[in-house]
Write a protein that holds these residues in place. Structure first.
Motif, PDB file in Angstrom:
ATOM      1  N   GLY A 138       4.014  -6.678 -12.324  1.00  0.00           N
ATOM      2  CA  GLY A 138       3.153  -7.779 -11.561  1.00  0.00           C
ATOM      3  C   GLY A 138       2.888  -7.495 -10.361  1.00  0.00           C
ATOM      4  O   GLY A 138       2.195  -8.173  -9.669  1.00  0.00           O
ATOM      5  N   ALA A 139       3.405  -6.356  -9.523  1.00  0.00           N
ATOM      6  CA  ALA A 139       3.277  -6.147  -8.245  1.00  0.00           C
ATOM      7  C   ALA A 139       1.902  -5.581  -8.094  1.00  0.00           C
ATOM      8  O   ALA A 139       1.216  -4.954  -9.008  1.00  0.00           O
ATOM      9  N   ILE A 140       1.174  -5.907  -6.865  1.00  0.00           N
ATOM     10  CA  ILE A 140      -0.121  -5.408  -6.540  1.00  0.00           C
ATOM     11  C   ILE A 140      -0.052  -4.269  -5.673  1.00  0.00           C
ATOM     12  O   ILE A 140       0.772  -4.196  -4.682  1.00  0.00           O
ATOM     13  N   LEU A 141      -0.352  -2.953  -6.141  1.00  0.00           N
ATOM     14  CA  LEU A 141      -0.178  -1.786  -5.529  1.00  0.00           C
ATOM     15  C   LEU A 141      -1.551  -1.166  -5.297  1.00  0.00           C
ATOM     16  O   LEU A 141      -2.370  -0.918  -6.233  1.00  0.00           O
ATOM     17  N   HIS A 142      -1.892  -0.773  -3.977  1.00  0.00           N
ATOM     18  CA  HIS A 142      -2.881  -0.042  -3.571  1.00  0.00           C
ATOM     19  C   HIS A 142      -2.332   1.451  -3.238  1.00  0.00           C
ATOM     20  O   HIS A 142      -1.786   1.452  -2.146  1.00  0.00           O
ATOM     21  N   ALA A 143      -2.636   2.362  -4.075  1.00  0.00           N
ATOM     22  CA  ALA A 143      -2.146   3.690  -3.829  1.00  0.00           C
ATOM     23  C   ALA A 143      -3.179   4.668  -3.208  1.00  0.00           C
ATOM     24  O   ALA A 143      -4.293   4.595  -3.901  1.00  0.00           O
ATOM     25  N   TYR A 144      -2.681   5.607  -2.553  1.00  0.00           N
ATOM     26  CA  TYR A 144      -3.679   6.511  -1.967  1.00  0.00           C
ATOM     27  C   TYR A 144      -3.004   7.960  -2.236  1.00  0.00           C
ATOM     28  O   TYR A 144      -1.690   7.708  -1.803  1.00  0.00           O
ATOM     29  N   SER A 145      -3.535   9.101  -2.506  1.00  0.00           N
ATOM     30  CA  SER A 145      -3.042  10.359  -2.655  1.00  0.00           C
ATOM     31  C   SER A 145      -3.634  11.130  -1.625  1.00  0.00           C
ATOM     32  O   SER A 145      -4.710  11.166  -1.523  1.00  0.00           O
ATOM     33  N   GLY A 146      -2.515  11.950  -0.696  1.00  0.00           N
ATOM     34  CA  GLY A 146      -3.078  13.040  -0.053  1.00  0.00           C
ATOM     35  C   GLY A 146      -3.443  14.153  -0.728  1.00  0.00           C
ATOM     36  O   GLY A 146      -3.759  15.321  -0.047  1.00  0.00           O
ATOM     37  N   ALA A 147      -2.867  14.388  -2.011  1.00  0.00           N
ATOM     38  CA  ALA A 147      -3.416  15.697  -2.752  1.00  0.00           C
ATOM     39  C   ALA A 147      -4.042  15.262  -4.062  1.00  0.00           C
ATOM     40  O   ALA A 147      -4.894  14.566  -3.962  1.00  0.00           O
ATOM     41  N   PRO A 171      -2.497   3.883 -11.960  1.00  0.00           N
ATOM     42  CA  PRO A 171      -3.503   3.027 -12.062  1.00  0.00           C
ATOM     43  C   PRO A 171      -4.188   2.739 -10.884  1.00  0.00           C
ATOM     44  O   PRO A 171      -3.727   2.177  -9.832  1.00  0.00           O
ATOM     45  N   GLY A 172      -5.546   2.921 -10.649  1.00  0.00           N
ATOM     46  CA  GLY A 172      -6.191   2.572  -9.496  1.00  0.00           C
ATOM     47  C   GLY A 172      -6.117   3.448  -8.200  1.00  0.00           C
ATOM     48  O   GLY A 172      -6.439   3.344  -7.103  1.00  0.00           O
ATOM     49  N   LEU A 173      -5.386   4.688  -8.589  1.00  0.00           N
ATOM     50  CA  LEU A 173      -4.916   5.630  -7.437  1.00  0.00           C
ATOM     51  C   LEU A 173      -6.313   6.294  -6.895  1.00  0.00           C
ATOM     52  O   LEU A 173      -7.224   6.742  -7.629  1.00  0.00           O
ATOM     53  N   LEU A 174      -6.483   6.221  -5.346  1.00  0.00           N
ATOM     54  CA  LEU A 174      -7.558   6.798  -4.874  1.00  0.00           C
ATOM     55  C   LEU A 174      -7.044   8.061  -4.221  1.00  0.00           C
ATOM     56  O   LEU A 174      -6.242   8.048  -3.576  1.00  0.00           O
ATOM     57  N   CYS A 180       0.743  -1.137   0.060  1.00  0.00           N
ATOM     58  CA  CYS A 180       0.032  -0.102  -0.095  1.00  0.00           C
ATOM     59  C   CYS A 180       0.965   1.316  -0.027  1.00  0.00           C
ATOM     60  O   CYS A 180       1.945   1.371   0.850  1.00  0.00           O
ATOM     61  N   TRP A 181       0.559   2.102  -0.900  1.00  0.00           N
ATOM     62  CA  TRP A 181       1.238   3.502  -0.995  1.00  0.00           C
ATOM     63  C   TRP A 181       0.469   4.570  -0.549  1.00  0.00           C
ATOM     64  O   TRP A 181      -0.637   4.450  -0.768  1.00  0.00           O
ATOM     65  N   TYR A 182       1.124   5.403   0.268  1.00  0.00           N
ATOM     66  CA  TYR A 182       0.592   6.775   0.715  1.00  0.00           C
ATOM     67  C   TYR A 182       1.321   7.815   0.406  1.00  0.00           C
ATOM     68  O   TYR A 182       2.411   7.963   0.532  1.00  0.00           O
TER      69      TYR A 182
END
Length: 294
Positions: free
Chosen positions: A33-42, A50-53, A7-9
Motif C-alpha cells: 500500500g505504500a506510494i512509491l515514486h521511483a527513478y532509475s539512473g540506469a 511499476p511506474g519506474l521512470l 521517492c526512490w533514486y
C-alpha cells in the motif's frame, strides 16, 4: 496508520543482482500500500518497478522539479548523483550503499547484519526467482548444452589452479565481468556453479540469487555467507589450500555436495528473506523518519 510515501533514486552503480534485490523490495512495498515514486539512473528492466521512470529520459524541468520539490522522504540506492545535495536541503533521506568506498548521504541502511557497526539500520534483502534475465550472452549455454560452467565471482588468487582443474573435468570457466551483466544470465542458463574466494555482502547477494535457481556456491566460511545462505548452504573452501584440496572442493561442488548445499541455501533464502519481511522493515523506518504512527 499514515500512508507511506517515498521517492526512490536507484543509481547506475548497482550491479544486476543488487538491482534485483532493490526491485523486489520496491514491489513488495507497493503491494503493501505504500506510494512509491521511483527513478532509475540506469536501465529499468532488471528493477521491474511499476511506474519506474528513467532519470535520463526526463527533460530538464522534470528533473529539476523532482529534485527540488517532489516528496519529503527520499531513498537513495548506491552512489549519489551530483544533484543529491539539493534533495538533502529540503527532504529527509535514507541511503543504502553497496560499497564501503561510498560515503553515507542519508540515514544509513545495509542489507547484511554483518555490516552493522553502529547507527545503521538493517534491511533484510528480498529475493524472487527470475527465469529470464535479459538478452543472450555470447557463449551462454543453450538448453541442450549439459557442459558445466564455473563462474569466478570477485577477486581470486587461484584462477590458474581452478581453471586447470575444471578443464581436466571437462568444465568451462569464466571470470565474472566488472559490470556483471552476464552473471544472472549464466545463473539461469543451466549447469552453473559459483566460486567466491573473497566473500563480501554483494557477492553473498549474488549467491543467494543463484541458490534460488539451483546454483551451488563454494566460498570460505564467513559470517556474511552464513547469514545469506545458511551455514550448510555452500561448500566451504580454503583459498590457501594445495591443488589436491582444491580438486576435492571443485569435485564436491560439481557433485552431490553442491546439490545438497544449493538445496539448503534455497530453503534458507526462501524462508528467511521474503519480500514482505524486508518491506515491513522499510515501512517502519520510513514511518519513524517521517514522524508517522506505526
Amino acid at each position: 496508520m499514515a500512508k507511506i510515501e517515498c521517492c526512490w533514486y536507484i543509481g547506475g552503480s548497482l550491479l544486476p543482482w543488487e538491482a534485483s534485490v532493490a526491485g523486489t523490495l520496491a514491489r513488495a512495498l507497493i503491494r503493501s500500500g505504500a506510494i512509491l515514486h521511483a527513478y532509475s539512473g540506469a536501465g529499468t528492466d532488471l528493477l521491474n518497478i511499476p511506474g519506474l521512470l528513467s532519470w535520463h529520459s526526463m527533460h530538464t524541468m522534470e528533473r529539476a522539479a523532482a529534485a527540488g520539490t517532489k516528496g519529503r522522504l527520499w531513498h537513495l540506492w548506491g552512489t549519489p548523483p551530483s544533484w543529491w545535495g539539493l534533495v538533502r536541503l529540503r527532504a529527509r533521506t535514507v541511503h543504502t550503499r553497496f560499497s564501503l568506498k561510498t560515503e553515507w548521504k542519508g540515514h544509513p541502511t545495509v542489507l547484511s547484519a554483518t555490516e552493522c557497526s553502529g547507527g545503521e539500520t538493517y534491511i533484510p534483502p528480498a529475493f524472487e526467482i527470475k527465469v529470464n534475465w535479459g538478452g543472450e550472452t555470447q557463449g551462454q549455454a543453450s538448453p541442450g548444452d549439459e557442459s558445466l560452467l564455473c563462474l569466478f565471482a570477485g577477486e581470486t588468487s587461484g584462477e590458474s589452479d581452478y581453471s586447470s582443474l575444471l578443464t581436466n573435468m571437462g568444465a568451462d570457466f569464466r571470470l565474472l565481468g566488472r559490470g556483471g551483466e552476464e552473471a544472472m544470465q549464466y545463473l539461469s542458463s543451466g549447469r552453473t556453479m559459483l566460486l567466491v574466494e573473497n566473500p563480501v555482502p554483494s557477492l553473498a547477494l549474488l549467491s543467494a540469487n543463484g541458490a534460488l535457481m539451483g546454483v551451488p556456491t563454494a566460498a570460505p566460511r564467513s559470517p556474511v555467507m552464513d547469514e545469506l545462505l545458511g551455514k550448510d548452504g555452500y561448500v566451504h573452501l580454503d583459498p590457501d589450500a594445495g591443488i589436491e584440496e582444491k580438486r576435492r572442493t571443485v569435485t564436491l561442488l560439481a557433485g552431490e555436495g553442491g546439490r545438497a548445499a544449493s538445496a539448503a541455501a534455497r530453503r534458507h533464502v526462501s524462508e528467511q528473506f521474503t519480500p514482505e519481511k524486508g518491506a515491513k522493515k522499510l515501512e517502519n523506518l520510513y514511518l519513524s523518519l517521517s514522524g508517522g504512527e506505526r
